[in-house]
Enzyme design. Structure first.
Site, PDB file in Angstrom:
ATOM      1  N   PRO A 117      16.880  13.398  20.663  1.00 17.37           N
ATOM      2  CA  PRO A 117      15.610  13.417  19.926  1.00 17.37           C
ATOM      3  C   PRO A 117      14.474  13.757  20.889  1.00 17.37           C
ATOM      4  CG  PRO A 117      16.311  11.150  20.367  1.00 17.37           C
ATOM      5  CD  PRO A 117      17.390  12.043  20.899  1.00 17.37           C
ATOM      6  N   MET A 118      13.613  14.687  20.507  1.00 16.24           N
ATOM      7  CA  MET A 118      12.457  15.006  21.354  1.00 16.24           C
ATOM      8  C   MET A 118      11.244  15.221  20.466  1.00 16.24           C
ATOM      9  SD  MET A 118      14.149  17.288  24.412  1.00 16.24           S
ATOM     10  CE  MET A 118      15.304  18.159  23.375  1.00 16.24           C
ATOM     11  N   GLN A 167      16.028   9.334  13.955  1.00 24.04           N
ATOM     12  CA  GLN A 167      15.648   8.301  14.918  1.00 24.04           C
ATOM     13  C   GLN A 167      14.388   7.582  14.456  1.00 24.04           C
ATOM     14  OE1 GLN A 167      13.668   8.732  18.772  1.00 24.04           O
ATOM     15  NE2 GLN A 167      15.463   7.745  19.662  1.00 24.04           N
ATOM     16  N   CYS A 188      11.520   5.074  24.289  1.00 27.31           N
ATOM     17  CA  CYS A 188      10.343   5.930  24.452  1.00 27.31           C
ATOM     18  C   CYS A 188       9.300   5.248  25.338  1.00 27.31           C
ATOM     19  CB  CYS A 188       9.738   6.255  23.089  1.00 27.31           C
ATOM     20  SG  CYS A 188       8.352   7.382  23.252  1.00 27.31           S
ATOM     21  N   LYS A 218      19.245   4.048  21.146  1.00 28.23           N
ATOM     22  CA  LYS A 218      19.036   4.850  22.360  1.00 28.23           C
ATOM     23  C   LYS A 218      18.123   4.078  23.299  1.00 28.23           C
ATOM     24  CE  LYS A 218      17.652   9.466  23.891  1.00 28.23           C
ATOM     25  NZ  LYS A 218      16.288   9.263  24.434  1.00 28.23           N
ATOM     26  N   HIS A 273      20.004   6.385  28.606  1.00 27.74           N
ATOM     27  CA  HIS A 273      19.333   7.269  29.566  1.00 27.74           C
ATOM     28  C   HIS A 273      19.022   6.367  30.762  1.00 27.74           C
ATOM     29  CE1 HIS A 273      15.437   9.661  30.681  1.00 27.74           C
ATOM     30  NE2 HIS A 273      16.448   9.973  31.449  1.00 27.74           N
ATOM     31  N   ASN A 311      23.065  10.094  28.887  1.00 26.29           N
ATOM     32  CA  ASN A 311      22.003  11.095  28.748  1.00 26.29           C
ATOM     33  C   ASN A 311      21.149  11.117  30.010  1.00 26.29           C
ATOM     34  OD1 ASN A 311      18.777  10.757  27.485  1.00 26.29           O
ATOM     35  ND2 ASN A 311      19.807  12.712  27.365  1.00 26.29           N
ATOM     36  N   GLY A 312      20.753  12.306  30.408  1.00 23.78           N
ATOM     37  CA  GLY A 312      19.799  12.417  31.511  1.00 23.78           C
ATOM     38  C   GLY A 312      20.159  13.458  32.536  1.00 23.78           C
ATOM     39  N   GLY A 329      18.995  16.962  26.303  1.00 26.00           N
ATOM     40  CA  GLY A 329      17.614  17.084  25.858  1.00 26.00           C
ATOM     41  C   GLY A 329      16.993  18.378  26.346  1.00 26.00           C
TER      42      GLY A 329
HETATM   43  C1  LIG Z   1       9.146  16.265  25.313  1.00 23.65           C
HETATM   44  C2  LIG Z   1      10.094  15.114  25.159  1.00 23.65           C
HETATM   45  C3  LIG Z   1      10.050  14.335  24.011  1.00 23.65           C
HETATM   46  C4  LIG Z   1      10.911  13.246  23.869  1.00 23.65           C
HETATM   47  N1  LIG Z   1      10.897  12.521  22.714  1.00 23.65           N
HETATM   48  C5  LIG Z   1      11.811  11.526  22.529  1.00 23.65           C
HETATM   49  C6  LIG Z   1      11.914  10.845  21.282  1.00 23.65           C
HETATM   50  O1  LIG Z   1      11.221  11.165  20.297  1.00 23.65           O
HETATM   51  N2  LIG Z   1      12.819   9.829  21.190  1.00 23.65           N
HETATM   52  C7  LIG Z   1      13.631   9.478  22.244  1.00 23.65           C
HETATM   53  O2  LIG Z   1      14.437   8.553  22.118  1.00 23.65           O
HETATM   54  N3  LIG Z   1      13.569  10.131  23.415  1.00 23.65           N
HETATM   55  C8  LIG Z   1      12.703  11.150  23.563  1.00 23.65           C
HETATM   56  N4  LIG Z   1      12.697  11.851  24.735  1.00 23.65           N
HETATM   57  C9  LIG Z   1      13.719  11.555  25.758  1.00 23.65           C
HETATM   58  C10 LIG Z   1      14.945  12.465  25.552  1.00 23.65           C
HETATM   59  O3  LIG Z   1      15.587  12.196  24.323  1.00 23.65           O
HETATM   60  C11 LIG Z   1      15.960  12.256  26.694  1.00 23.65           C
HETATM   61  O4  LIG Z   1      16.346  10.911  26.718  1.00 23.65           O
HETATM   62  C12 LIG Z   1      15.382  12.631  28.056  1.00 23.65           C
HETATM   63  O5  LIG Z   1      14.674  13.862  27.995  1.00 23.65           O
HETATM   64  C13 LIG Z   1      16.473  12.732  29.120  1.00 23.65           C
HETATM   65  O6  LIG Z   1      17.412  13.704  28.753  1.00 23.65           O
HETATM   66  P1  LIG Z   1      17.396  15.200  29.411  1.00 23.65           P
HETATM   67  O7  LIG Z   1      17.382  15.022  30.885  1.00 23.65           O
HETATM   68  O8  LIG Z   1      18.676  15.832  28.886  1.00 23.65           O
HETATM   69  O9  LIG Z   1      16.164  15.878  28.932  1.00 23.65           O
HETATM   70  C14 LIG Z   1      11.828  12.930  24.900  1.00 23.65           C
HETATM   71  C15 LIG Z   1      11.858  13.714  26.047  1.00 23.65           C
HETATM   72  C16 LIG Z   1      11.018  14.799  26.185  1.00 23.65           C
HETATM   73  C17 LIG Z   1      11.104  15.645  27.432  1.00 23.65           C
END
Ligand SMILES: Cc1cc2nc3c(=O)[nH]c(=O)nc-3n(C[C@H](O)[C@H](O)[C@H](O)COP(=O)(O)O)c2cc1C
Length: 321
Positions: free
Chosen positions: A6-7, A61, A92, A131, A161, A192-193, A216
């Site tokens: 989720p982003m 989410q 978050c 999460k 994460h 995740n991460g 993500g």
């Molecule tokens: C721009 C952005 C928005 C995000 N929004 C959410 C969100 O709405 N909910 C959530 O649980 N995590 C959110 N995250 C965290 C990501 O879901 C993920 O846990 C984090 O980016 C690490 O994964 P990655 O390294 O693959 O990006 C967000 C991350 C980014 C960069």
């Protein structure tokens, strides 16, 4: 299992459909949706909940801190739609979440987490994930206790994460915590991460014994990563990338599904990440941002990207936002 993370502002229906057109993950996640919004506004009209047959199976989410609002929000969603499942946001760290005490703030409130998970479980029999980030200071005792509580209350998947809230994105994620969580709980655990390539994805799966990984930012840079990863894991080798202008073209087509007032902003939000594929990407981003109108933006992009090619993986974003 390979999941799209989720982003906020990014994993809306238009983006998910671009991902689906290249090759879908096993599960899509929506961006976070506030339980308050679901309860106090008509969910059918909320673009953050819009979806199609292509971006499925889809998990919504939910973010908030009042157990009764979680319960009511889930009941409303259950009555109106047929989502695959739901996720509780316990990770978050953004300003809004910090100020309102939801997301990662809940990592220090185990009793409230229990009440939220229990309320959510009362409202739905569908798959329910949580999460999490690692608790502040990477406190393992707190992490395992939270996991235990969530599982006792009927959450069936834990997504970790492994960065503490105070770390933002600065320190590398501690993937050993994903392995420990899996070993300790025996539950379904997703890591995740900082996975930025198919090779890293396979290594994390192998090293931790976890049940899946969630991607993500790499999906923002390479919306075709799920196609690439599947081919790589099946020993077929990574396919040739598409021409760099193709993903923005598809994205602009799919953006028509969102309200007009949101389309350009959503394109900008995504291009900030996407253009980081290219050495001068942030300079390109500055240029495109100055131009107004979707088609004018695309035209500028077309000139900027005409002589670009995707560098090989890993696809690292250079900047965060
Ligand atoms: C721009 C952005 C928005 C995000 N929004 C959410 C969100 O709405 N909910 C959530 O649980 N995590 C959110 N995250 C965290 C990501 O879901 C993920 O846990 C984090 O980016 C690490 O994964 P990655 O390294 O693959 O990006 C967000 C991350 C980014 C960069």
């Amino acid at each position: 299992m390979i999941l799209l993370a989720p982003m906020d502002g990014l994993t809306h229906v238009a983006f998910r459909r671009v991902v689906a057109r290249y090759g879908p993950p096993d599960l899509f996640y929506t961006e976070m949706v506030s339980v308050r919004a679901v309860v106090f506004q008509p969910p059918e009209r909320d673009p953050y909940l819009w979806h199609t047959d292509l971006d499925r199976p889809l998990v919504v989410q939910l973010a908030g801190r009042e157990p009764d609002l979680f319960e009511e929000a889930l009941r409303r969603l259950e009555e109106r739609f047929n989502f695959y499942g739901y996720d509780l946001n316990l990770g978050c760290t953004r300003g809004r979440a910090r100020r309102q005490g939801w997301g990662a703030a809940l990592l220090l409130e185990p009793d409230l987490v229990r009440a939220i998970a229990r309320a959510a479980r009362r409202a739905t029999a569908k798959p329910l994930s949580a999460k999490l980030r690692s608790p502040p200071g990477h406190d393992r005792r707190k992490l395992f206790r939270l996991a235990e509580i969530l599982l006792e209350e009927g959450v069936d998947t834990l997504i970790l994460h492994p960065r503490a809230p105070e770390e933002g994105f600065r320190r590398p994620p501690r993937w050993e915590e994903v392995r420990e969580l899996k070993e300790k709980t025996g539950a379904r655990v997703i890591g995740n991460g900082d996975i930025f390539s198919p090779e890293e994805a396979r290594r994390r799966l192998e090293e931790t014994g976890c049940d899946g990984i969630m991607l993500g930012r790499v999906a923002l840079l390479r919306p075709f990563i799920f196609r690439d990863l599947r081919a790589f894991l099946e020993g077929r080798g990574i396919p040739e990338p598409p021409p760099p202008l193709e993903p923005p073209r598809l994205f602009a087509e799919e953006l028509k599904l969102l309200p007009e007032g949101l389309q350009e902003k959503r394109l900008e939000l995504w291009l900030f990440w996407y253009l980081q594929n290219f050495p001068y990407g942030l300079y390109y981003f500055g240029k495109v941002k100055k131009i107004s109108g979707l088609s004018a933006k695309l035209k500028t992009l077309s000139a900027l990207l005409s002589s670009e090619a995707f560098p090989p993986y890993p696809a690292h974003p250079r900047l965060h936002r």
